[in-house]
Design a protein around this motif. Structure first.
Motif, PDB file in Angstrom:
ATOM      1  N   CYS A  61       0.853  -1.181   0.000  1.00  0.00           N
ATOM      2  CA  CYS A  61       0.000   0.000   0.000  1.00  0.00           C
ATOM      3  C   CYS A  61       0.890   1.233   0.000  1.00  0.00           C
ATOM      4  O   CYS A  61       1.811   1.337   0.809  1.00  0.00           O
ATOM      5  N   ASN A  62       0.602   2.160  -0.921  1.00  0.00           N
ATOM      6  CA  ASN A  62       1.382   3.394  -1.046  1.00  0.00           C
ATOM      7  C   ASN A  62       0.438   4.572  -1.040  1.00  0.00           C
ATOM      8  O   ASN A  62      -0.702   4.479  -1.513  1.00  0.00           O
ATOM      9  N   ASN A  63       0.923   5.667  -0.547  1.00  0.00           N
ATOM     10  CA  ASN A  63       0.142   6.888  -0.538  1.00  0.00           C
ATOM     11  C   ASN A  63       0.590   7.733  -1.718  1.00  0.00           C
ATOM     12  O   ASN A  63       1.621   8.381  -1.678  1.00  0.00           O
ATOM     13  N   SER A  64      -0.191   7.705  -2.797  1.00  0.00           N
ATOM     14  CA  SER A  64       0.121   8.538  -3.954  1.00  0.00           C
ATOM     15  C   SER A  64      -0.602   9.863  -3.796  1.00  0.00           C
ATOM     16  O   SER A  64      -1.249  10.118  -2.790  1.00  0.00           O
ATOM     17  N   GLY A  65      -0.531  10.714  -4.801  1.00  0.00           N
ATOM     18  CA  GLY A  65      -1.186  12.015  -4.720  1.00  0.00           C
ATOM     19  C   GLY A  65      -2.699  11.892  -4.596  1.00  0.00           C
ATOM     20  O   GLY A  65      -3.346  12.744  -4.008  1.00  0.00           O
ATOM     21  N   ALA A  66      -3.291  10.831  -5.111  1.00  0.00           N
ATOM     22  CA  ALA A  66      -4.747  10.652  -5.074  1.00  0.00           C
ATOM     23  C   ALA A  66      -5.213   9.969  -3.803  1.00  0.00           C
ATOM     24  O   ALA A  66      -6.411   9.839  -3.577  1.00  0.00           O
ATOM     25  N   GLY A  67      -4.319   9.460  -3.001  1.00  0.00           N
ATOM     26  CA  GLY A  67      -4.690   8.764  -1.772  1.00  0.00           C
ATOM     27  C   GLY A  67      -4.009   7.409  -1.701  1.00  0.00           C
ATOM     28  O   GLY A  67      -3.145   7.089  -2.506  1.00  0.00           O
ATOM     29  N   TRP A  68      -4.410   6.619  -0.740  1.00  0.00           N
ATOM     30  CA  TRP A  68      -3.813   5.309  -0.533  1.00  0.00           C
ATOM     31  C   TRP A  68      -4.316   4.325  -1.587  1.00  0.00           C
ATOM     32  O   TRP A  68      -5.483   4.305  -1.906  1.00  0.00           O
ATOM     33  N   ALA A  69      -3.395   3.494  -2.106  1.00  0.00           N
ATOM     34  CA  ALA A  69      -3.752   2.452  -3.063  1.00  0.00           C
ATOM     35  C   ALA A  69      -2.968   1.193  -2.699  1.00  0.00           C
ATOM     36  O   ALA A  69      -1.774   1.261  -2.423  1.00  0.00           O
ATOM     37  N   CYS A  70      -3.656   0.050  -2.678  1.00  0.00           N
ATOM     38  CA  CYS A  70      -3.019  -1.224  -2.342  1.00  0.00           C
ATOM     39  C   CYS A  70      -3.014  -2.125  -3.572  1.00  0.00           C
ATOM     40  O   CYS A  70      -4.013  -2.223  -4.289  1.00  0.00           O
ATOM     41  N   TYR A  71      -1.897  -2.776  -3.805  1.00  0.00           N
ATOM     42  CA  TYR A  71      -1.740  -3.675  -4.939  1.00  0.00           C
ATOM     43  C   TYR A  71      -1.280  -5.029  -4.426  1.00  0.00           C
ATOM     44  O   TYR A  71      -0.360  -5.120  -3.613  1.00  0.00           O
ATOM     45  N   ALA A  72      -1.912  -6.081  -4.939  1.00  0.00           N
ATOM     46  CA  ALA A  72      -1.577  -7.433  -4.500  1.00  0.00           C
ATOM     47  C   ALA A  72      -0.182  -7.806  -4.972  1.00  0.00           C
ATOM     48  O   ALA A  72       0.210  -7.521  -6.095  1.00  0.00           O
ATOM     49  N   VAL A  73       0.575  -8.451  -4.105  1.00  0.00           N
ATOM     50  CA  VAL A  73       1.898  -8.956  -4.442  1.00  0.00           C
ATOM     51  C   VAL A  73       1.698 -10.321  -5.085  1.00  0.00           C
ATOM     52  O   VAL A  73       0.942 -11.147  -4.554  1.00  0.00           O
ATOM     53  N   PRO A  74       2.335 -10.588  -6.241  1.00  0.00           N
ATOM     54  CA  PRO A  74       2.151 -11.889  -6.890  1.00  0.00           C
ATOM     55  C   PRO A  74       2.558 -13.025  -5.954  1.00  0.00           C
ATOM     56  O   PRO A  74       3.601 -12.965  -5.318  1.00  0.00           O
ATOM     57  N   ASP A  75       1.709 -14.032  -5.904  1.00  0.00           N
ATOM     58  CA  ASP A  75       1.950 -15.177  -5.023  1.00  0.00           C
ATOM     59  C   ASP A  75       2.528 -16.311  -5.853  1.00  0.00           C
ATOM     60  O   ASP A  75       1.809 -16.993  -6.573  1.00  0.00           O
ATOM     61  N   GLU A  76       3.844 -16.494  -5.765  1.00  0.00           N
ATOM     62  CA  GLU A  76       4.506 -17.535  -6.534  1.00  0.00           C
ATOM     63  C   GLU A  76       4.079 -18.921  -6.064  1.00  0.00           C
ATOM     64  O   GLU A  76       3.999 -19.852  -6.848  1.00  0.00           O
ATOM     65  N   ARG A  77       3.783 -19.045  -4.814  1.00  0.00           N
ATOM     66  CA  ARG A  77       3.369 -20.346  -4.273  1.00  0.00           C
ATOM     67  C   ARG A  77       2.059 -20.796  -4.913  1.00  0.00           C
ATOM     68  O   ARG A  77       1.907 -21.955  -5.289  1.00  0.00           O
ATOM     69  N   ALA A  78       1.102 -19.879  -5.051  1.00  0.00           N
ATOM     70  CA  ALA A  78      -0.182 -20.229  -5.670  1.00  0.00           C
ATOM     71  C   ALA A  78       0.025 -20.628  -7.124  1.00  0.00           C
ATOM     72  O   ALA A  78      -0.585 -21.600  -7.600  1.00  0.00           O
ATOM     73  N   ALA A  79       0.900 -19.919  -7.836  1.00  0.00           N
ATOM     74  CA  ALA A  79       1.169 -20.258  -9.233  1.00  0.00           C
ATOM     75  C   ALA A  79       1.818 -21.638  -9.336  1.00  0.00           C
ATOM     76  O   ALA A  79       1.464 -22.444 -10.205  1.00  0.00           O
ATOM     77  N   MET A  80       2.747 -21.930  -8.415  1.00  0.00           N
ATOM     78  CA  MET A  80       3.387 -23.253  -8.432  1.00  0.00           C
ATOM     79  C   MET A  80       2.392 -24.341  -8.073  1.00  0.00           C
ATOM     80  O   MET A  80       2.399 -25.414  -8.679  1.00  0.00           O
ATOM     81  N   ASP A  81       1.524 -24.095  -7.097  1.00  0.00           N
ATOM     82  CA  ASP A  81       0.516 -25.087  -6.731  1.00  0.00           C
ATOM     83  C   ASP A  81      -0.430 -25.359  -7.893  1.00  0.00           C
ATOM     84  O   ASP A  81      -0.811 -26.507  -8.137  1.00  0.00           O
ATOM     85  N   THR A  82      -0.793 -24.315  -8.626  1.00  0.00           N
ATOM     86  CA  THR A  82      -1.663 -24.486  -9.789  1.00  0.00           C
ATOM     87  C   THR A  82      -0.974 -25.334 -10.846  1.00  0.00           C
ATOM     88  O   THR A  82      -1.582 -26.245 -11.419  1.00  0.00           O
ATOM     89  N   GLU A  83       0.289 -25.048 -11.113  1.00  0.00           N
ATOM     90  CA  GLU A  83       1.036 -25.806 -12.123  1.00  0.00           C
ATOM     91  C   GLU A  83       1.226 -27.255 -11.678  1.00  0.00           C
ATOM     92  O   GLU A  83       1.106 -28.180 -12.480  1.00  0.00           O
ATOM     93  N   ILE A  84       1.494 -27.481 -10.410  1.00  0.00           N
ATOM     94  CA  ILE A  84       1.644 -28.850  -9.902  1.00  0.00           C
ATOM     95  C   ILE A  84       0.327 -29.609 -10.057  1.00  0.00           C
ATOM     96  O   ILE A  84       0.311 -30.772 -10.471  1.00  0.00           O
ATOM     97  N   GLY A  85      -0.783 -28.964  -9.752  1.00  0.00           N
ATOM     98  CA  GLY A  85      -2.086 -29.598  -9.919  1.00  0.00           C
ATOM     99  C   GLY A  85      -2.361 -29.954 -11.366  1.00  0.00           C
ATOM    100  O   GLY A  85      -2.867 -31.032 -11.681  1.00  0.00           O
ATOM    101  N   ARG A  86      -1.996 -29.053 -12.283  1.00  0.00           N
ATOM    102  CA  ARG A  86      -2.198 -29.318 -13.711  1.00  0.00           C
ATOM    103  C   ARG A  86      -1.335 -30.497 -14.166  1.00  0.00           C
ATOM    104  O   ARG A  86      -1.802 -31.386 -14.878  1.00  0.00           O
ATOM    105  N   LEU A  87      -0.089 -30.521 -13.715  1.00  0.00           N
ATOM    106  CA  LEU A  87       0.804 -31.614 -14.096  1.00  0.00           C
ATOM    107  C   LEU A  87       0.341 -32.954 -13.514  1.00  0.00           C
ATOM    108  O   LEU A  87       0.435 -33.992 -14.175  1.00  0.00           O
ATOM    109  N   GLN A  88      -0.155 -32.953 -12.287  1.00  0.00           N
ATOM    110  CA  GLN A  88      -0.665 -34.187 -11.698  1.00  0.00           C
ATOM    111  C   GLN A  88      -1.878 -34.699 -12.458  1.00  0.00           C
ATOM    112  O   GLN A  88      -2.025 -35.903 -12.674  1.00  0.00           O
TER     113      GLN A  88
END
Length: 179
Positions: A61-88
């Protein structure tokens, strides 16, 4: 009056400091809400790191000129779990397909009887014949080309030479004509 004056002396700067603090936050924009303890906030150099305690998602979350804005941090674990599920799932599908092919192969009758049970004779059709060897001298004899082979080779070389000379003459004429 001296008490009123002395108390107002201390009260005015305190009220002014309180107004500036509250007013400064109001001007800067509201900080990310913690929603009754759902979020854990940690200050960083550029803003705040927000951890969602229910889902485990992390946002910056950063305070820009327009106010506070929060951005999700990419979750590598979720991406790996998805790929593992697809491969299985692919492995399970391929194993089932392999079993189906094995069953189809077992149902077929052998097309060539005895091919599996009996070994094939050992003969190599690609094996070249041995060169002729004189028994006494043990030297390899190389057969010379016949006269017919020599005539064919000489005819080919003559035609190639004539074509080369004709091509050189054409190039020379073209160059002389353009200059």
């Amino acid at each position: 009056m001296s008490t009123a004056k002395s108390s107002s002396k201390f009260l005015r700067p305190a009220v002014l400091a309180l107004c500036l603090t509250v007013g400064g936050h109001a001007l800067a924009g509201a900080a990310p809400d913690t929603e009754n303890g759902r979020y854990a906030l940690s200050p960083t150099g550029e803003g705040v790191l927000r951890l969602d305690t229910r889902t485990g998602a992390i946002s910056t979350c950063n305070n820009s000129g327009a106010g506070w804005a929060c951005y999700a941090v990419p979750d590598e674990r979720a991406a790996m779990d998805t790929e593992i599920g697809r491969l299985q799932a692919d492995i399970v599908r391929l194993q089932a397909e392999n079993e189906r092919f094995k069953a189809q192969l077992a149902e077929r009758e052998p097309t060539v009887p005895g091919k599996i049970e009996e070994p094939l004779p050992k003969s190599d059709s690609l094996k070249k014949s041995e060169p002729k060897v004189a028994e006494a001298e043990r030297k390899i004899e190389i057969p010379l080309p016949s006269d017919r082979d020599m005539d064919r080779m000489m005819s080919f070389l003559e035609r190639a030479w004539r074509r080369l000379i004709e091509m050189a003459n054409r190039v020379q004429r073209d160059v002389n004509g353009k200059i």
